[in-house]
Write an enzyme that holds these catalytic residues in place. Sequence first.
Site, PDB file in Angstrom:
ATOM      1  N   GLU A 124      -8.979 -10.821  -7.575  1.00 53.27           N
ATOM      2  CA  GLU A 124      -8.053  -9.692  -7.443  1.00 53.27           C
ATOM      3  C   GLU A 124      -6.943  -9.738  -8.501  1.00 53.27           C
ATOM      4  O   GLU A 124      -6.601  -8.708  -9.076  1.00 53.27           O
ATOM      5  CB  GLU A 124      -7.475  -9.666  -6.019  1.00 53.27           C
ATOM      6  CG  GLU A 124      -8.554  -9.309  -5.001  1.00 53.27           C
ATOM      7  CD  GLU A 124      -8.154  -9.544  -3.548  1.00 53.27           C
ATOM      8  OE1 GLU A 124      -6.998  -9.958  -3.289  1.00 53.27           O
ATOM      9  OE2 GLU A 124      -9.012  -9.313  -2.663  1.00 53.27           O
ATOM     10  N   ASN A 157      -1.993  -0.062   7.376  1.00 49.44           N
ATOM     11  CA  ASN A 157      -1.471  -1.398   7.692  1.00 49.44           C
ATOM     12  C   ASN A 157      -0.584  -2.000   6.594  1.00 49.44           C
ATOM     13  O   ASN A 157      -0.433  -3.215   6.481  1.00 49.44           O
ATOM     14  CB  ASN A 157      -2.602  -2.342   8.126  1.00 49.44           C
ATOM     15  CG  ASN A 157      -3.610  -2.600   7.034  1.00 49.44           C
ATOM     16  OD1 ASN A 157      -3.513  -2.029   5.937  1.00 49.44           O
ATOM     17  ND2 ASN A 157      -4.573  -3.454   7.310  1.00 49.44           N
ATOM     18  N   TYR A 203     -12.320  -3.148  -3.467  1.00 46.81           N
ATOM     19  CA  TYR A 203     -12.889  -3.085  -2.114  1.00 46.81           C
ATOM     20  C   TYR A 203     -14.415  -3.070  -2.101  1.00 46.81           C
ATOM     21  O   TYR A 203     -15.018  -2.567  -1.152  1.00 46.81           O
ATOM     22  CB  TYR A 203     -12.332  -1.859  -1.386  1.00 46.81           C
ATOM     23  CG  TYR A 203     -10.901  -2.044  -0.888  1.00 46.81           C
ATOM     24  CD1 TYR A 203     -10.579  -3.062   0.016  1.00 46.81           C
ATOM     25  CD2 TYR A 203      -9.878  -1.193  -1.301  1.00 46.81           C
ATOM     26  CE1 TYR A 203      -9.279  -3.227   0.485  1.00 46.81           C
ATOM     27  CE2 TYR A 203      -8.562  -1.357  -0.836  1.00 46.81           C
ATOM     28  CZ  TYR A 203      -8.279  -2.378   0.066  1.00 46.81           C
ATOM     29  OH  TYR A 203      -6.995  -2.538   0.540  1.00 46.81           O
ATOM     30  N   LYS A 226       0.839  -1.201   0.000  1.00 51.92           N
ATOM     31  CA  LYS A 226       0.000   0.000   0.000  1.00 51.92           C
ATOM     32  C   LYS A 226       0.879   1.257   0.000  1.00 51.92           C
ATOM     33  O   LYS A 226       2.105   1.173   0.218  1.00 51.92           O
ATOM     34  CB  LYS A 226      -0.929  -0.059   1.222  1.00 51.92           C
ATOM     35  CG  LYS A 226      -1.912  -1.246   1.177  1.00 51.92           C
ATOM     36  CD  LYS A 226      -2.768  -1.317   2.446  1.00 51.92           C
ATOM     37  CE  LYS A 226      -3.808  -2.420   2.352  1.00 51.92           C
ATOM     38  NZ  LYS A 226      -4.687  -2.444   3.576  1.00 51.92           N
ATOM     39  N   HIS A 257      -1.657  -5.488   1.547  1.00 51.51           N
ATOM     40  CA  HIS A 257      -2.899  -6.242   1.320  1.00 51.51           C
ATOM     41  C   HIS A 257      -2.564  -7.651   0.849  1.00 51.51           C
ATOM     42  O   HIS A 257      -1.615  -7.835   0.089  1.00 51.51           O
ATOM     43  CB  HIS A 257      -3.754  -5.569   0.233  1.00 51.51           C
ATOM     44  CG  HIS A 257      -4.870  -6.457  -0.261  1.00 51.51           C
ATOM     45  ND1 HIS A 257      -6.083  -6.540   0.376  1.00 51.51           N
ATOM     46  CD2 HIS A 257      -4.915  -7.349  -1.293  1.00 51.51           C
ATOM     47  CE1 HIS A 257      -6.833  -7.447  -0.253  1.00 51.51           C
ATOM     48  NE2 HIS A 257      -6.153  -7.947  -1.271  1.00 51.51           N
TER      49      HIS A 257
HETATM   50  N1  UDP Z   1      -9.777  -1.052   7.293  1.00 51.73           N
HETATM   51  C1  UDP Z   1      -9.815   0.098   8.048  1.00 51.73           C
HETATM   52  N2  UDP Z   1     -10.583   0.119   9.186  1.00 51.73           N
HETATM   53  C2  UDP Z   1     -11.298  -0.963   9.583  1.00 51.73           C
HETATM   54  C3  UDP Z   1     -11.246  -2.132   8.814  1.00 51.73           C
HETATM   55  C4  UDP Z   1     -10.482  -2.157   7.678  1.00 51.73           C
HETATM   56  O1  UDP Z   1      -9.182   1.097   7.709  1.00 51.73           O
HETATM   57  O2  UDP Z   1     -11.957  -0.890  10.629  1.00 51.73           O
HETATM   58  C5  UDP Z   1      -8.958  -1.086   6.068  1.00 51.73           C
HETATM   59  C6  UDP Z   1      -7.584  -1.736   6.265  1.00 51.73           C
HETATM   60  O3  UDP Z   1      -6.665  -1.058   5.419  1.00 51.73           O
HETATM   61  C7  UDP Z   1      -7.826  -3.139   5.776  1.00 51.73           C
HETATM   62  C8  UDP Z   1      -8.800  -2.895   4.625  1.00 51.73           C
HETATM   63  O4  UDP Z   1      -9.623  -1.846   5.075  1.00 51.73           O
HETATM   64  O5  UDP Z   1      -6.624  -3.766   5.380  1.00 51.73           O
HETATM   65  C9  UDP Z   1      -9.641  -4.069   4.214  1.00 51.73           C
HETATM   66  O6  UDP Z   1     -10.264  -4.602   5.349  1.00 51.73           O
HETATM   67  P1  UDP Z   1     -10.375  -6.182   5.567  1.00 51.73           P
HETATM   68  O7  UDP Z   1     -11.279  -6.410   6.725  1.00 51.73           O
HETATM   69  O8  UDP Z   1     -10.724  -6.831   4.267  1.00 51.73           O
HETATM   70  O9  UDP Z   1      -8.892  -6.570   6.042  1.00 51.73           O
HETATM   71  P2  UDP Z   1      -7.669  -7.277   5.320  1.00 51.73           P
HETATM   72  O10 UDP Z   1      -8.220  -8.394   4.484  1.00 51.73           O
HETATM   73  O11 UDP Z   1      -6.970  -6.217   4.501  1.00 51.73           O
HETATM   74  O12 UDP Z   1      -6.787  -7.759   6.444  1.00 51.73           O
END
Ligand code: UDP
Length: 160
Positions: A137, A123, A60, A20, A126
């Site tokens: 994806e 974070n 997303y 990211k 991805h």
């Molecule tokens: N995210 C966020 N706040 C939240 C949950 C998710 O900013 O409360 C963001 C974070 O960058 C995350 C992405 O949205 O990686 C996608 O969320 P997901 O639950 O799919 O998590 P991932 O699969 O990326 O671990």
Amino acid sequence: SKLDILNMAGASERTFIMIKPDGVQRGVVGDIIRRFEQRGYKLVALKMLQPPKALLESHYEEHKGKKFYEPLLEYIGSGPVVATVWEGVNVITVGRKMLGATDPAKSEPGTIRGDFGIVTGRNIVHGSDSESAAKREIGLWFRPEEVSDWKHTAEKWIYE
Ligand code: UDP
């Protein structure tokens, strides 16, 4: 035996791993790629791009309407990302373990998010969370000809 190696490679999966904009800014692109390479996974696609909004909306789509959706699109769209595809046995599940939990505060040290991140909204990386997500994806981010089918010469030292 040769057949076992072929069978192992045949059981391979592919996953989509994206560094990211914060990962790019923090200078950990090389480190993240190194971890996957070092583990034994095979890099089959790689590009840096400024992701168009429409691509992020598709990527997303499951989060549309959630409160973090707009900030998320702004964050991921704020700078270039490094999109990659990795191939190997169990790479989807193991890749997610290597990333750590979505919330870096819950990620073990030693994971990418556990080593480089502090908050969920930044974070670093991805990774696809299932076989169907990985297929979807990879198809969104790469044209088929951008994914290289090549033979890892170290394969027989990685798989039995
Ligand atoms: N995210 C966020 N706040 C939240 C949950 C998710 O900013 O409360 C963001 C974070 O960058 C995350 C992405 O949205 O990686 C996608 O969320 P997901 O639950 O799919 O998590 P991932 O699969 O990326 O671990």
